[in-house]
Design a protein around this motif. Sequence first.
Motif, mmCIF file in Angstrom:
data_model
loop_
_atom_site.group_PDB
_atom_site.id
_atom_site.type_symbol
_atom_site.label_atom_id
_atom_site.label_comp_id
_atom_site.label_asym_id
_atom_site.label_seq_id
_atom_site.Cartn_x
_atom_site.Cartn_y
_atom_site.Cartn_z
ATOM 1 N N GLY A 4 0.781 -1.231 0.000
ATOM 2 C CA GLY A 4 0.000 0.000 0.000
ATOM 3 C C GLY A 4 0.808 1.273 0.000
ATOM 4 N N GLY A 5 2.143 1.168 0.089
ATOM 5 C CA GLY A 5 2.968 2.367 0.054
ATOM 6 C C GLY A 5 3.395 2.839 1.418
ATOM 7 N N LEU A 6 3.926 4.054 1.467
ATOM 8 C CA LEU A 6 4.494 4.609 2.694
ATOM 9 C C LEU A 6 3.468 4.604 3.829
ATOM 10 N N GLY A 7 3.878 4.065 4.967
ATOM 11 C CA GLY A 7 3.020 4.011 6.136
ATOM 12 C C GLY A 7 2.230 2.734 6.276
ATOM 13 N N GLN A 8 2.279 1.864 5.267
ATOM 14 C CA GLN A 8 1.492 0.633 5.307
ATOM 15 C C GLN A 8 2.327 -0.624 5.162
ATOM 16 N N ASN A 57 10.727 -3.312 7.157
ATOM 17 C CA ASN A 57 11.622 -2.266 6.697
ATOM 18 C C ASN A 57 12.087 -2.615 5.283
ATOM 19 N N PRO A 58 11.802 -1.779 4.291
ATOM 20 C CA PRO A 58 12.112 -2.135 2.899
ATOM 21 C C PRO A 58 13.591 -2.379 2.640
ATOM 22 N N ALA A 59 14.461 -1.545 3.195
ATOM 23 C CA ALA A 59 15.893 -1.702 2.950
ATOM 24 C C ALA A 59 16.424 -3.001 3.546
ATOM 25 N N LEU A 60 15.997 -3.346 4.758
ATOM 26 C CA LEU A 60 16.459 -4.573 5.390
ATOM 27 C C LEU A 60 15.913 -5.804 4.685
ATOM 28 N N ALA A 61 14.640 -5.764 4.303
ATOM 29 C CA ALA A 61 14.061 -6.899 3.585
ATOM 30 C C ALA A 61 14.782 -7.117 2.252
ATOM 31 N N ALA A 62 15.118 -6.023 1.573
ATOM 32 C CA ALA A 62 15.846 -6.134 0.311
ATOM 33 C C ALA A 62 17.257 -6.662 0.540
ATOM 34 N N ARG A 63 17.889 -6.261 1.632
ATOM 35 C CA ARG A 63 19.224 -6.768 1.931
ATOM 36 C C ARG A 63 19.212 -8.265 2.124
ATOM 37 N N MET A 105 9.874 4.674 11.690
ATOM 38 C CA MET A 105 8.591 5.015 12.316
ATOM 39 C C MET A 105 7.446 4.129 11.848
ATOM 40 N N VAL A 106 7.536 3.633 10.629
ATOM 41 C CA VAL A 106 6.449 2.830 10.065
ATOM 42 C C VAL A 106 6.446 1.420 10.635
ATOM 43 N N THR A 107 7.615 0.825 10.803
ATOM 44 C CA THR A 107 7.713 -0.587 11.154
ATOM 45 C C THR A 107 8.121 -0.827 12.604
ATOM 46 N N SER A 108 8.048 0.190 13.451
ATOM 47 C CA SER A 108 8.344 0.020 14.871
ATOM 48 C C SER A 108 7.109 0.380 15.699
ATOM 49 N N PRO A 109 7.039 -0.072 16.950
ATOM 50 C CA PRO A 109 5.853 0.186 17.784
ATOM 51 C C PRO A 109 5.614 1.668 18.048
ATOM 52 N N MET A 110 4.363 1.988 18.392
ATOM 53 C CA MET A 110 3.986 3.378 18.635
ATOM 54 C C MET A 110 4.157 3.788 20.089
ATOM 55 N N THR A 111 3.968 2.854 21.019
ATOM 56 C CA THR A 111 4.036 3.196 22.432
ATOM 57 C C THR A 111 5.459 3.068 22.959
ATOM 58 N N LEU A 112 5.783 3.797 24.001
ATOM 59 C CA LEU A 112 7.119 3.728 24.593
ATOM 60 C C LEU A 112 7.396 2.338 25.162
ATOM 61 N N LYS A 113 6.398 1.751 25.805
ATOM 62 C CA LYS A 113 6.575 0.402 26.335
ATOM 63 C C LYS A 113 6.813 -0.593 25.192
ATOM 64 N N GLY A 114 6.058 -0.417 24.116
ATOM 65 C CA GLY A 114 6.229 -1.286 22.958
ATOM 66 C C GLY A 114 7.599 -1.113 22.326
ATOM 67 N N LEU A 142 18.110 -9.851 10.322
ATOM 68 C CA LEU A 142 17.070 -10.844 10.590
ATOM 69 C C LEU A 142 16.331 -10.538 11.890
ATOM 70 N N SER A 143 17.038 -10.036 12.884
ATOM 71 C CA SER A 143 16.385 -9.744 14.164
ATOM 72 C C SER A 143 15.383 -8.606 14.014
ATOM 73 N N ILE A 144 15.745 -7.559 13.288
ATOM 74 C CA ILE A 144 14.831 -6.427 13.115
ATOM 75 C C ILE A 144 13.618 -6.838 12.290
ATOM 76 N N LEU A 145 13.834 -7.631 11.243
ATOM 77 C CA LEU A 145 12.701 -8.086 10.427
ATOM 78 C C LEU A 145 11.757 -8.972 11.238
ATOM 79 N N LEU A 146 12.305 -9.821 12.079
ATOM 80 C CA LEU A 146 11.462 -10.661 12.938
ATOM 81 C C LEU A 146 10.627 -9.802 13.875
ATOM 82 N N MET A 147 11.247 -8.800 14.476
ATOM 83 C CA MET A 147 10.506 -7.926 15.384
ATOM 84 C C MET A 147 9.518 -7.044 14.622
ATOM 85 N N ASN A 148 9.823 -6.677 13.357
ATOM 86 C CA ASN A 148 8.846 -5.967 12.527
ATOM 87 C C ASN A 148 7.549 -6.756 12.429
ATOM 88 N N ALA A 149 7.669 -8.078 12.263
ATOM 89 C CA ALA A 149 6.484 -8.924 12.128
ATOM 90 C C ALA A 149 5.667 -8.962 13.418
#
Length: 327
Positions: A116-120, A124-130, A265-274, A301-308
Amino acid sequence: MKNVKLLTTSAPHVRTQDSTRKIMIDVLIALVPATIAATFFFGMYALVLSIFGMVSAELIELFIMRVLRKDKNFVPNGSAAVTGLLLALNVSVATPWWVLLIGVVFAIAIVKHAFGGLGQNIFNPALAARVFLLVSFPTFMTTWYKPIASFGGWYTDAQTTATPLAILKLQGFSKVMESTNYLDLAFGNVGGCIGETSAILLFVGFLYLVFRGRIKIVIPATYIGSVLLIASIFYAINPERFGSPIFHVLSGGLMLGALFMATDMVTSPMTLKGQAIFGLGCGIVTMLIRYFGGYPEGVSLSILLMNALVPIIDRHTQPRVFGRRKA
C-alpha cells in the motif's frame, strides 16, 4: 447572543509545520557522515553505489505511482531515497550496480508498494531487500574488501578480507584482536558493508536526528543495552569464544541497524513500552544469531522478525483510555 456555527471535522486536529519530505531530508543529512566514511575507506565506488541507490529508488517509486497506481498528483517525498541509500550502505563494495538495482526494485515495488505504500508496509524495505539479496546473490553480498583509506580509489584496488564477526566465529576473539583494534572498529577501518563500519559517524548522524526531534532513543537504548548485557554475561563465561561487549557494539551492522533501521517510524511500535520491548527483542535475537546461528551477523534478521511482531506488541501495550474499565 448570536448563533455560532461550529464546523465539525474528523481528527486529528493538531497542526504541525513538519512534513514527510522534511523528515526524510533530515534522515539523509544524518547519513552523510557514514556515507563520507564509506567513500574514504572503500573508494569512489561506494559513493557511486550510494548515489545510484537513492536516484534509482526515487525513479522506481515515481514510475509506480504515476504509471502503475495512476496517481498523477504524486510528488516525491524523499522516503524512497532514504530506502535506496540505506540499502546501498547495507551491501558490500563488491556488489555490482545491477544487483543493487534488483534490491531497490524489490524494496520499493514489493516490500513497500505491494502493501500500500508509505506508512502501510510491514517490514523495513531496505532490510528486507538486503536479506533478499543475501539469499539471491550470496557471493557478492559476502565478499568483503580491506579498507583502502583513500578518496578516489576503487574497490578492485583492495584485497579481500573477513569481517571481525566472521573471524570471531571461526577463529576466536584473540585472532580478531590480532588483526584489528577498538579504534579501527569505532572509526570504520575494517571490512564490512560500506555504511555499517564507522560506529562513531553513525552515532553523530543519530545525534542530529535526536536534536531535530525526528527520533526517540528508546529503541536504540534498549537494543544496544540488551546487546551489552548479553555480551557481558557470555564474555564472563568464555571470552575467547564470545568476544567482548564493546566489540559486539562496534562490530557489524549493530549501530546502523539500531540507530537508523530499527527506529523506522512505520515498522516500529507506537508506544514507549512497545518500543522498549521491540528494542529488547532485537538485541536478544541479534546475539542469539551471532553466538549460535549459521551467520556471523544477526541484525537484519532480528529487526525483520521484530517488525512482524509489531502489531501484537502495539495491541498489548496500548495505554488504557481514560475513564474506561478493563473488560
